[in-house]
Design a protein around this motif. Structure first.
Motif, PDB file in Angstrom:
ATOM      1  N   UNK A   1      -1.934 -11.565  20.038  1.00  0.00           N
ATOM      2  CA  UNK A   1      -2.990 -10.723  19.466  1.00  0.00           C
ATOM      3  C   UNK A   1      -2.556 -10.260  18.078  1.00  0.00           C
ATOM      4  N   UNK A   2      -3.521 -10.178  17.192  1.00  0.00           N
ATOM      5  CA  UNK A   2      -3.253  -9.911  15.774  1.00  0.00           C
ATOM      6  C   UNK A   2      -3.362  -8.413  15.503  1.00  0.00           C
ATOM      7  N   UNK A   3      -2.267  -7.804  15.098  1.00  0.00           N
ATOM      8  CA  UNK A   3      -2.279  -6.391  14.724  1.00  0.00           C
ATOM      9  C   UNK A   3      -2.908  -6.278  13.331  1.00  0.00           C
ATOM     10  N   UNK A   4      -4.066  -5.619  13.240  1.00  0.00           N
ATOM     11  CA  UNK A   4      -4.837  -5.617  11.992  1.00  0.00           C
ATOM     12  C   UNK A   4      -4.840  -4.273  11.268  1.00  0.00           C
ATOM     13  N   UNK A   5      -4.244  -3.219  11.876  1.00  0.00           N
ATOM     14  CA  UNK A   5      -4.249  -1.914  11.195  1.00  0.00           C
ATOM     15  C   UNK A   5      -2.994  -1.756  10.350  1.00  0.00           C
ATOM     16  N   UNK A   6      -3.165  -1.118   9.189  1.00  0.00           N
ATOM     17  CA  UNK A   6      -2.045  -0.887   8.278  1.00  0.00           C
ATOM     18  C   UNK A   6      -2.050   0.573   7.850  1.00  0.00           C
ATOM     19  N   UNK A   7      -0.861   1.146   7.774  1.00  0.00           N
ATOM     20  CA  UNK A   7      -0.738   2.573   7.459  1.00  0.00           C
ATOM     21  C   UNK A   7      -0.687   2.747   5.931  1.00  0.00           C
ATOM     22  N   UNK A   8      -1.782   2.345   5.302  1.00  0.00           N
ATOM     23  CA  UNK A   8      -1.906   2.408   3.844  1.00  0.00           C
ATOM     24  C   UNK A   8      -3.188   3.145   3.492  1.00  0.00           C
ATOM     25  N   UNK A   9      -3.377   3.420   2.219  1.00  0.00           N
ATOM     26  CA  UNK A   9      -4.635   4.006   1.757  1.00  0.00           C
ATOM     27  C   UNK A   9      -5.486   2.985   1.008  1.00  0.00           C
ATOM     28  N   UNK A  10      -4.844   1.989   0.406  1.00  0.00           N
ATOM     29  CA  UNK A  10      -5.571   0.999  -0.400  1.00  0.00           C
ATOM     30  C   UNK A  10      -5.973  -0.164   0.501  1.00  0.00           C
ATOM     31  N   UNK A  11      -7.267  -0.354   0.655  1.00  0.00           N
ATOM     32  CA  UNK A  11      -7.756  -1.431   1.508  1.00  0.00           C
ATOM     33  C   UNK A  11      -9.080  -1.033   2.130  1.00  0.00           C
TER      34      UNK A  11
ATOM     35  N   UNK B   1     -10.743   7.160  11.155  1.00  0.00           N
ATOM     36  CA  UNK B   1      -9.397   6.580  11.221  1.00  0.00           C
ATOM     37  C   UNK B   1      -8.868   6.431   9.799  1.00  0.00           C
ATOM     38  N   UNK B   2      -7.648   6.887   9.562  1.00  0.00           N
ATOM     39  CA  UNK B   2      -7.090   6.855   8.202  1.00  0.00           C
ATOM     40  C   UNK B   2      -6.542   5.486   7.815  1.00  0.00           C
ATOM     41  N   UNK B   3      -6.264   4.638   8.800  1.00  0.00           N
ATOM     42  CA  UNK B   3      -5.642   3.334   8.499  1.00  0.00           C
ATOM     43  C   UNK B   3      -6.627   2.383   7.826  1.00  0.00           C
ATOM     44  N   UNK B   4      -6.054   1.377   7.161  1.00  0.00           N
ATOM     45  CA  UNK B   4      -6.880   0.317   6.564  1.00  0.00           C
ATOM     46  C   UNK B   4      -6.587  -0.992   7.286  1.00  0.00           C
ATOM     47  N   UNK B   5      -7.424  -1.972   7.021  1.00  0.00           N
ATOM     48  CA  UNK B   5      -7.248  -3.286   7.650  1.00  0.00           C
ATOM     49  C   UNK B   5      -6.232  -4.133   6.894  1.00  0.00           C
ATOM     50  N   UNK B   6      -5.536  -4.963   7.636  1.00  0.00           N
ATOM     51  CA  UNK B   6      -4.644  -5.964   7.058  1.00  0.00           C
ATOM     52  C   UNK B   6      -5.390  -6.718   5.948  1.00  0.00           C
ATOM     53  N   UNK B   7      -4.728  -6.930   4.811  1.00  0.00           N
ATOM     54  CA  UNK B   7      -5.340  -7.668   3.689  1.00  0.00           C
ATOM     55  C   UNK B   7      -5.927  -9.004   4.146  1.00  0.00           C
ATOM     56  N   UNK B   8      -5.219  -9.660   5.077  1.00  0.00           N
ATOM     57  CA  UNK B   8      -5.648 -10.998   5.512  1.00  0.00           C
ATOM     58  C   UNK B   8      -6.941 -10.951   6.325  1.00  0.00           C
ATOM     59  N   UNK B   9      -7.322  -9.751   6.795  1.00  0.00           N
ATOM     60  CA  UNK B   9      -8.575  -9.623   7.549  1.00  0.00           C
ATOM     61  C   UNK B   9      -9.760  -9.953   6.632  1.00  0.00           C
ATOM     62  N   UNK B  10      -9.737  -9.412   5.407  1.00  0.00           N
ATOM     63  CA  UNK B  10     -10.829  -9.722   4.465  1.00  0.00           C
ATOM     64  C   UNK B  10     -10.683 -11.129   3.896  1.00  0.00           C
ATOM     65  N   UNK B  11      -9.429 -11.572   3.663  1.00  0.00           N
ATOM     66  CA  UNK B  11      -9.206 -12.931   3.144  1.00  0.00           C
ATOM     67  C   UNK B  11      -9.703 -13.987   4.134  1.00  0.00           C
ATOM     68  N   UNK B  12      -9.645 -13.654   5.418  1.00  0.00           N
ATOM     69  CA  UNK B  12     -10.067 -14.615   6.448  1.00  0.00           C
ATOM     70  C   UNK B  12     -11.554 -14.940   6.356  1.00  0.00           C
ATOM     71  N   UNK B  13     -12.330 -14.067   5.714  1.00  0.00           N
ATOM     72  CA  UNK B  13     -13.784 -14.254   5.611  1.00  0.00           C
ATOM     73  C   UNK B  13     -14.180 -14.891   4.280  1.00  0.00           C
ATOM     74  N   UNK B  14     -13.206 -15.153   3.431  1.00  0.00           N
ATOM     75  CA  UNK B  14     -13.421 -15.558   2.033  1.00  0.00           C
ATOM     76  C   UNK B  14     -14.381 -16.744   1.859  1.00  0.00           C
ATOM     77  N   UNK B  15     -14.277 -17.833   2.668  1.00  0.00           N
ATOM     78  CA  UNK B  15     -15.158 -18.987   2.414  1.00  0.00           C
ATOM     79  C   UNK B  15     -16.639 -18.678   2.591  1.00  0.00           C
ATOM     80  N   UNK B  16     -16.964 -17.709   3.439  1.00  0.00           N
ATOM     81  CA  UNK B  16     -18.400 -17.418   3.638  1.00  0.00           C
ATOM     82  C   UNK B  16     -18.828 -16.070   3.067  1.00  0.00           C
TER      83      UNK B  16
END
Length: 874
Positions: free
Chosen positions: A401-411, A446-461
């Protein structure tokens, strides 16, 4: 009419002007056209933090070659550019800048900090875009996207909510990879494993009943502070009597159970394993099976927390030393073994990753992986080279399973709101005003942001308008080719495939074209620590963009790493100069103003046209098979060898002759072949080819929009090509022999040709005189009566003889050889004297003696050759 080209090609002057012309004309625009087949590439979005490095340059060059090729083939070609918000990387950059001001992000607060990040992005985010333009990237810049722009953000939110509604996203406490330096969770793909030397500590845990000890083996003794059990294999006879008993955890004085679990390896260490469910993924699973307590003893920065007793506040490695020292003082360290083990490190900063228990958001991967595996196994998406499909499917079959939460503010902030009154989590496409369950207004996001790759995964569409059903999405999706390095197959490629399959019901691309890494000349990875990185912009500044591109593509084969040699950039610049000078020669000899072939063709014309036709056929096949390096090399060989070194030389007598028709016809073929060459080469070296094309007679506005050459049966002259190459072989053989003898071109020699293909040689008499430096020529089908004093060379179709006296001054040559012979004899005698000296043989190392023997053998061979040469002189 033709224009004049400057004497020297100046890339700096040409490239900026040509690029602006292309951009202003709209040549890069991807336009929907029902009469055309679409061809789409989405650019792997570089980080906004980034500067163009050699990997980016390789990536962009390969994509640009493909898009220019397909555009010229008549496709509606679209190359979508963009940049990635790069969560961790960008936040670290801005936090570094804040540190310089004596501030932290917490001093600013989330809102003000994000304003600073956006300011930074707006200031530096386009830097890499300008650098890509310098490389010649022909993207549709009007469509440039950013992973946090409004459209991409809407797509991210739709996907999160949609997966949550399908129970494919959940929040749960799991062991995750944690970087204490970046203070955030990492997915499995963001962990790089390195072999590191360490120790295996054997520790004694006293049995509660006082009957002795159970000895556990561990590589991380500091985590024992959070131990809540000891496990043994149920089949291990040594410990069967201890199962169900308890032992005392040293230092913490906590009674913990001894359990039986098949996870334990009887062969490793002592066969007894300490269980720390909060700090090890396997221990966590064992803990769930045996209901063990979960005690987390390390905080987010890798320091011991309040549950670690007197060790609180110590860094994990300081705590390790302190724990071992205290255990040794108590006599509880049985032994210490050296142990090499695989340590997970953060892909971003290199810090050792700490497995910790944490409440995080996850994507359930098993249900999503099935379709993503099927599309590759059934060939809907192909990997080039194919071997990477096996690597991909193997990873997908074993995916966690893919852990998608990141303890960052930018995202992209997670769209989940927690109700303080009923505890319900509201996940919504729109920002809610109240809890969807109880209606309370007391909700916080929720204060966390999503893993950068979560948005990159949707890039082609997402870049084509999804989730809206846009005309672009309908026409350009699925995309055709994804060009990327093998190092991000798991980070990105796999996630794009399962995301496309799940949300659009189609795989996002037909082909994944994998390239390797660009390494330095010693084969090492380019890195800041080694100081061996080569700046592509520096290469462009020194040699021009075309030279850098051609270096990158000709050294490249799909899936394999390449070594980058600066000298090859110089060689590619020389190649550019060769094309420039050849084009200047053609222009200076043109009196025609239209590109067309003549009605009457000479043998040499048919030869060059037939060779060109074959190259066109092969290059198209190579390009369609993604063999870009092979295609580039074939075009280069044809230009350098067939066109410049042979055909241009062969046309000079006609261009300077009295026969007007022959002169005009030579011009027509020269111009036609040059025009086709420029088209063939354009995807690889776009700037110089466009500049030359603009100067020669042509129709149309720009080379970038011309039709790519295609094979034509009408220009296939196999017999003429074969016959002419018989002649060329003879010329090459004669020139090679003359070069060996250091005979200058100005010294003409009588040439006797013995062959059963006299008609071919008769037709080529003029070329033999010019290119084989012949004085007069005799063509016969029988050997000359007297070959004494003759130099001979042989090809598959002819024997050629030249009188030695025509090639060299016999008296001077004899004198030269005798002088060389005396020198060689003297050297040989010196070597032999040394090798017969017993004192030298006794004292000298074997390698030195071997070297002396080799030198003596070479001197002897030279003596034999020189003696033979003297005999031939008579």
């Amino acid at each position: 009419m033709a224009k004049e080209l400057s004497k020297v090609y100046e890339p700096k002057e040409v490239e900026k002007r040509i690029y602006e012309m292309w951009e202003k004309s709209g040549a890069f625009r991807g336009i929907r056209d029902p009469k055309k087949k679409p061809f789409t590439i989405v650019m792997p979005p570089p980080n906004v933090t980034g500067q163009l490095h050699m990997g980016h340059a390789m990536d962009a060059a390969l994509q640009d070659i493909l898009i220019r090729y397909k555009r010229m083939k008549g496709f509606a070609a679209l190359w979508v550019p963009g940049t990635d918000h790069a969560g961790i990387a960008t936040q670290i950059k801005v936090e570094e800048a804040l540190r310089g001001e004596g501030l932290t992000r917490y001093d600013l607060g989330r809102e003000k900090f994000l304003e600073r990040v956006w300011d930074w992005k707006n200031k530096y985010g386009d830097r890499i875009v300008e650098q890509q333009k310098k490389l010649g990237a022909s993207c549709d810049w009007e469509r440039a996207r950013f992973t946090m722009d409004e459209g991409c953000s809407m797509a991210v939110r739709e996907v999160f909510v949609s997966l949550y509604e399908k129970d494919l996203i959940y929040k749960g406490s799991r062991i995750i990879n944690w970087c204490p330096h970046c203070t955030t969770a990492l997915s499995d793909a963001e962990v790089e494993y390195k072999d590191k030397p360490g120790n295996l500590w054997h520790l004694r845990y006293p049995l509660t009943d006082g009957s002795g000890y159970i000895v556990v083996a561990t590589t991380r003794p500091e985590t024992m502070l959070g131990d809540t059990g000891v496990a043994v294999n149920p089949n291990d006879e040594r410990y069967r009597n201890l199962v169900g008993k308890t032992c005392i955890l040293p230092l913490m004085n906590r009674e913990i159970p001894i359990v039986a679990d098949e996870y334990c390896d009887m062969e490793f260490g002592t066969g007894c394993v300490k269980m720390t469910p909060a700090h090890d993924p396997n221990d966590f699973e064992v803990g769930l099976r045996h209901n063990l307590e979960i005690i987390r003893v390390l905080d987010d920065s890798g320091k011991v927390n309040e549950l670690g007793g007197k060790y609180q506040g110590l860094d994990r490695y300081e705590a390790r030393k302190a724990v071992i020292a205290d255990l040794e003082a108590l006599g509880l360290v049985e032994k210490i073994e050296e142990h090499q083990h695989n340590v997970g490190t953060c892909y971003r900063c290199g810090t050792d990753v700490e497995p910790i228990i944490s409440a995080q958001w996850f994507v359930k991967m098993q249900p999503l992986a099935k379709e993503a595996i099927r599309v590759v196994e059934e060939g809907e998406t192909k990997f080039v080279p194919d071997r990477f499909s096996k690597i991909y499917t193997n990873w997908m079959e074993n995916v966690h399973d893919w852990c998608i939460s990141r303890q960052l503010w930018w995202g992209h902030q997670i769209p989940a709101w927690y109700c303080a009154d009923c505890g319900h989590i509201t996940v919504s496409r729109e920002d809610p005003a109240e809890c969807e369950k109880c209606g309370s207004k007391n909700i916080t996001r929720d204060e966390d942001v999503l893993d950068t790759w979560f948005s990159s995964a949707l890039w082609p569409f997402s870049t084509l308008g999804w989730p809206d059903k846009t005309e672009d999405l309908e026409y350009f999706y699925p995309t055709d080719v994804l060009v990327t390095g093998y190092d991000i197959i798991f980070f990105w490629v796999a996630r794009m495939i399962f995301s496309g399959c799940e949300h659009t019901k189609r795989s996002p691309f037909h082909t994944v074209f994998i390239h390797g890494l660009v390494r330095d000349e010693k084969g090492r990875k380019m890195s800041k620590s080694l100081g061996n990185g080569i700046d592509p912009l520096d290469m462009i500044d020194r040699y021009g963009s075309d030279a850098l591109r051609f270096n990158l593509v000709t050294g490249n084969s799909p899936g394999n790493d390449m070594r980058f040699y600066t000298e090859r950039c110089e060689a590619m610049r020389n190649f550019a100069n060769k094309i420039w000078n050849a084009s200047r020669f053609v222009l200076m000899n043109l009196t025609i103003d239209k590109c067309e072939l003549p009605d009457r063709l000479e043998t040499e014309d048919k030869w060059i046209l037939s060779k060109l036709n074959s190259v066109i056929k092969e290059v198209n096949e190579n390009m369609d098979s993604f063999e870009l390096g092979v295609a580039a090399q074939k075009v280069s060989d044809f230009i350098w060898d067939s066109y410049c070194d042979w055909y241009i030389e062969m046309t000079k007598p006609r261009l300077n002759g009295e026969d007007d028709e022959s002169r005009i016809n030579a011009q027509k073929v020269l111009l036609y072949v040059l025009t086709e060459i420029l088209k063939l080469l354009h995807p690889f070296m776009p700037f110089i080819t466009e500049e030359i094309w603009q100067a020669i007679p042509h129709e149309g506005d720009m080379l970038i929009l011309e039709r790519y050459p295609e094979y034509s049966e009408s220009l296939n002259y196999p017999k003429d090509e074969h016959d002419f190459e018989i002649l060329m072989d003879a010329i090459k053989a004669v020139r090679s022999r003359r070069a060996e003898m250091n005979v200058p071109p100005s010294r003409k020699a009588h040439l006797i040709i013995v062959t059963d293909k006299g008609d071919i040689f008769e037709k080529g008499r003029a070329f033999l005189i010019k290119l084989a430096y012949a004085g007069d020529i005799d063509i016969s089908d029988t050997d000359p009566a007297d070959i004494e004093g003759m130099v001979s060379v042989v090809t598959g179709d002819a024997k050629m003889f030249m009188p030695m006296a025509d090639l060299v001054d016999l008296g001077k040559e004899r004198e030269r050889i005798e002088k060389e012979l005396q020198k060689a004899i003297k050297e040989y005698e010196g070597q032999m004297a040394k090798l017969s000296n017993e004192s030298f043989l006794a004292k000298a190392p074997a390698k030195v003696i071997e070297n002396e023997k080799e030198r003596a053998a070479k001197a002897k061979a030279l003596i034999d050759n020189l003696t033979e040469s003297l005999k031939k002189l008579g």
